[in-house]
Design a protein around this motif. Sequence first.
Motif, mmCIF file in Angstrom:
data_model
loop_
_atom_site.group_PDB
_atom_site.id
_atom_site.type_symbol
_atom_site.label_atom_id
_atom_site.label_comp_id
_atom_site.label_asym_id
_atom_site.label_seq_id
_atom_site.Cartn_x
_atom_site.Cartn_y
_atom_site.Cartn_z
ATOM 1 N N LYS A 176 0.648 -1.583 -0.088
ATOM 2 C CA LYS A 176 0.399 0.234 0.220
ATOM 3 C C LYS A 176 1.204 1.092 0.169
ATOM 4 C CE LYS A 176 -0.458 0.656 4.547
ATOM 5 N NZ LYS A 176 0.135 2.080 5.116
ATOM 6 N N PRO A 185 -7.076 2.903 -3.370
ATOM 7 C CA PRO A 185 -6.600 3.726 -3.301
ATOM 8 C C PRO A 185 -7.737 5.583 -2.836
ATOM 9 C CG PRO A 185 -6.363 2.384 -4.780
ATOM 10 C CD PRO A 185 -7.410 1.876 -3.719
ATOM 11 N N ASP A 195 -3.153 5.444 1.017
ATOM 12 C CA ASP A 195 -3.952 4.079 0.911
ATOM 13 C C ASP A 195 -5.331 4.874 1.989
ATOM 14 O OD1 ASP A 195 -3.176 3.911 -1.679
ATOM 15 O OD2 ASP A 195 -2.799 1.568 -1.050
#
Length: 281
Positions: free
Chosen positions: A114, A141, A118
């Motif tokens: 990530k 996202p 995120d």
Amino acid sequence: MELPSEYIRKISKLVEKAEEKSEKALNLIQQAQQILYQRLGIDFSKIKKENVYSVNLLEFKDADLWTPKYSYPLYVNTLKAIGQKWQTVKIGEIATVKKGDEVGSENYNSYLDKKDSDVPFIRTSDLVNYEVDQFPDFYIPKEIYEELNQDIQTGDVLFTKDGKIGMTAMITESDKVIIASGLSRLRLKNDAKKYNLTPEYLFLVLSLKETGLYPALRRTVTASTIPHLREERLKEIEIPILNKESINEITKLVKEAFKLKDEKKKIIQEVRKEIDDYFEI
């Protein structure tokens, strides 16, 4: 590489402090649950679990769902016992119910992959000890988070409606999350004020099997192989209305519990930052 003992002690003390807050929070919730049981004043153990039962044809004809669970005596008689003693109100009257979103597995990012921007993606398996997992398996996202605009706020109640039905949680100040389609977000309307209801009380009622799980299972159907509770059915669940003093007493305990949970999460974030800074991650 050997870590300095002073650094180890610092991290250990922070973790211990977080664990203490977590344990105290759970104890407060359990204490509130016991108070709710006492105030309801119903001996639920006397309601028999009948594995074999029959349903009058007229009752079956008027049933909201033509499923065995909907007429299961344990669920039906528990509801009757509550209704005979207390005024009840349906969730749909006092709260808005909004389900989460399925963003597609192609948008999942694992913890290791990530980006800092995120957002945690909360599935039914990410509800633990009445809270959302601070570090779930997947992240989404930021662009998708902003596009969906789920408007998850502090004090919102979460209720699982797919798979493992009837798990509850509350959102804390530290939780910036997106919820999956297997969860519903419950938020009290202004109409709830005339019953003196609070988010904390709603959460606690739904956390008991007799007032949360049973009514949910009664309305659950299996779609393919996965148990599913439709939002319309969730709105039909009835919340018992206790006197104002009891609701306030329960609210105070639950509010303190989730304050501790929030403090715990902030400490864990501090620990994470300390470790990341030390190793220059």
